[in-house]
Design a protein around this motif. Sequence first.
Motif, PDB file in Angstrom:
ATOM      1  N   ARG A 150      17.663  84.669  39.257  1.00 45.05           N
ATOM      2  CA  ARG A 150      16.665  85.312  39.731  1.00 45.05           C
ATOM      3  C   ARG A 150      16.222  85.257  41.306  1.00 45.05           C
ATOM      4  NH1 ARG A 150      11.500  87.828  37.951  1.00 45.05           N
ATOM      5  NH2 ARG A 150      10.680  87.566  39.863  1.00 45.05           N
ATOM      6  N   ASN A 151      17.334  84.082  41.847  1.00 40.14           N
ATOM      7  CA  ASN A 151      16.978  84.095  43.497  1.00 40.14           C
ATOM      8  C   ASN A 151      17.861  85.328  44.063  1.00 40.14           C
ATOM      9  OD1 ASN A 151      14.924  82.243  43.857  1.00 40.14           O
ATOM     10  ND2 ASN A 151      16.330  80.654  43.796  1.00 40.14           N
ATOM     11  N   HIS A 152      19.048  85.412  43.307  1.00 35.41           N
ATOM     12  CA  HIS A 152      19.712  86.503  43.664  1.00 35.41           C
ATOM     13  C   HIS A 152      19.477  88.191  43.458  1.00 35.41           C
ATOM     14  CE1 HIS A 152      24.072  88.409  44.049  1.00 35.41           C
ATOM     15  NE2 HIS A 152      23.776  88.823  42.996  1.00 35.41           N
ATOM     16  N   ASP A 198      20.019  67.638  51.408  1.00 34.09           N
ATOM     17  CA  ASP A 198      21.056  68.415  51.460  1.00 34.09           C
ATOM     18  C   ASP A 198      21.272  69.525  50.940  1.00 34.09           C
ATOM     19  OD1 ASP A 198      23.067  66.028  52.584  1.00 34.09           O
ATOM     20  OD2 ASP A 198      22.488  64.952  51.407  1.00 34.09           O
ATOM     21  N   VAL A 199      22.106  70.628  51.374  1.00 31.40           N
ATOM     22  CA  VAL A 199      22.514  71.898  50.582  1.00 31.40           C
ATOM     23  C   VAL A 199      23.464  71.883  49.638  1.00 31.40           C
ATOM     24  CG1 VAL A 199      22.263  74.415  51.150  1.00 31.40           C
ATOM     25  CG2 VAL A 199      20.587  72.766  51.856  1.00 31.40           C
ATOM     26  N   ALA A 202      27.561  78.867  39.570  1.00 32.18           N
ATOM     27  CA  ALA A 202      26.662  78.548  40.634  1.00 32.18           C
ATOM     28  C   ALA A 202      25.696  77.727  41.162  1.00 32.18           C
ATOM     29  CB  ALA A 202      26.041  79.935  40.209  1.00 32.18           C
ATOM     30  N   ARG A 203      25.638  77.740  42.760  1.00 24.27           N
ATOM     31  CA  ARG A 203      25.033  76.158  42.624  1.00 24.27           C
ATOM     32  C   ARG A 203      24.382  76.940  44.695  1.00 24.27           C
ATOM     33  NH1 ARG A 203      26.787  71.111  41.561  1.00 24.27           N
ATOM     34  NH2 ARG A 203      24.613  70.706  42.623  1.00 24.27           N
ATOM     35  N   GLY A 208      18.918  67.060  44.837  1.00 25.63           N
ATOM     36  CA  GLY A 208      17.645  67.216  44.235  1.00 25.63           C
ATOM     37  C   GLY A 208      15.919  68.016  44.094  1.00 25.63           C
ATOM     38  N   PHE A 209      16.132  68.609  44.554  1.00 22.70           N
ATOM     39  CA  PHE A 209      14.984  69.492  44.671  1.00 22.70           C
ATOM     40  C   PHE A 209      14.821  70.640  43.778  1.00 22.70           C
ATOM     41  CE2 PHE A 209      11.745  71.746  46.815  1.00 22.70           C
ATOM     42  CZ  PHE A 209      10.404  70.785  47.157  1.00 22.70           C
ATOM     43  N   GLY A 210      15.223  71.872  43.909  1.00 20.91           N
ATOM     44  CA  GLY A 210      15.563  72.983  43.581  1.00 20.91           C
ATOM     45  C   GLY A 210      16.101  73.536  43.977  1.00 20.91           C
ATOM     46  N   PRO A 211      16.461  74.418  43.368  1.00 19.35           N
ATOM     47  CA  PRO A 211      16.965  76.076  44.513  1.00 19.35           C
ATOM     48  C   PRO A 211      16.444  76.395  44.884  1.00 19.35           C
ATOM     49  CG  PRO A 211      15.895  76.981  41.941  1.00 19.35           C
ATOM     50  CD  PRO A 211      15.872  75.434  42.386  1.00 19.35           C
TER      51      PRO A 211
END
Length: 379
Positions: A154-156, A245-246, A264-265, A270-273
């Motif tokens: 979705r972000n993509h 951290d990313v 895909a990452r 620990g937070f989200g996309p």
Amino acid sequence: MIERMFASVIDSISAAVGEDRSGWSGAALSARLLELMEAEQAIRAEVIRCVGQWDAMAAWAEDGALSASSWMAHRTATTKADASVLVRTARLVQGNERTAKALAAGDISPAHVEVAARAARHVEDIYANHEDGLVDAAQTVTPEQFKVVMNYWRNHAEAIVDHESPEVRFERRNLYISPVLDQMARLDGYLDAEVCARLAATLDVMEPPDPTDGPEKPRTLVQRRADALVRLVMGERPTTPTTIDVIVDLDTLMGRLPTDLTTARCEIVGFGPIDRDTAVRLACDAAVGRVMMRGKSEVLDVGRRTREPSAALRRALNARDRTCVEPGCDVPADWCDAHHCIPWIEGGDTDLDNLELRCRRHHIKEHAGQRAPPHARAA
Ligand SMILES: [Zn+2]
Ligand SMILES: [Zn+2]
């Protein structure tokens, strides 16, 4: 009148309703439950297909309804919200042959398709372009894991249609503080994922979980966060520094969709996309930890987050630039990110010559200007 086809199914369900399961073992109950859920899934898949065909010919209009979902909410025991998810799912299946085939063959479940339909809302055309990769991914993961894949995608997709550039999105930031009637007030805001990740990390360091065997009942996570926010407002600071951290994969970084979407990452750990542009900007700041991946398990680069040298470097940078370097901007050094002039993915060094201070707004602006995918470096 068409012939009723599911009379025997309904009879079977009635028989199950009458079943006395009081003496059954756990294993027997599990077996029955699995069978029921399998039947439910098969029916759900067929409902989706049928809704697709029914909706494509606007059969709902023949009964005077204004939309497919209002017909359903009126004529069946479905809420309007559930009906619209079903209709969107059915349309996705009706319009995408490979998805329809995989669902009919049982290679993917109705739950997978529903996850896809929620994520593909308003970007259905892009779904059609990526359908093969998405259906391949769906076949190898559970619906829960598929949510992660679809969030990433979705972000993509949003980046492709450029629904909202990071700059435009940043302009929508807000924080509402509203009194409510019961002597409490409500905080509600819309902030950068990054800011929220930092806030959550800070609050959680300040108020770690209570012991379960203490005199008081342990507080919930949300209560602890509320308590920590109060302490922050009163001027306390966490005793251990918090960092974020990313994790991002190479394909995403290069602006292309990975062939195997399950690898895909692009997220704050620990937070989200997050979207690619945000990941690149975050990884730009020397204080953010970064991990670059290829495939599921190959780590290509671990950005150093060693505190001593970067603290010294940051002091030097603060002393040199003093404020955000954007002409006319006087946001002080402490509130600025350390931006890499030559992006680190292109080999730019984390040293004084290649760094400059930029406030959040001007850091976003600078990255918007260099949005073109960087050149791949051999890795
Ligand atoms: Zn930067
Ligand atoms: Zn600035």
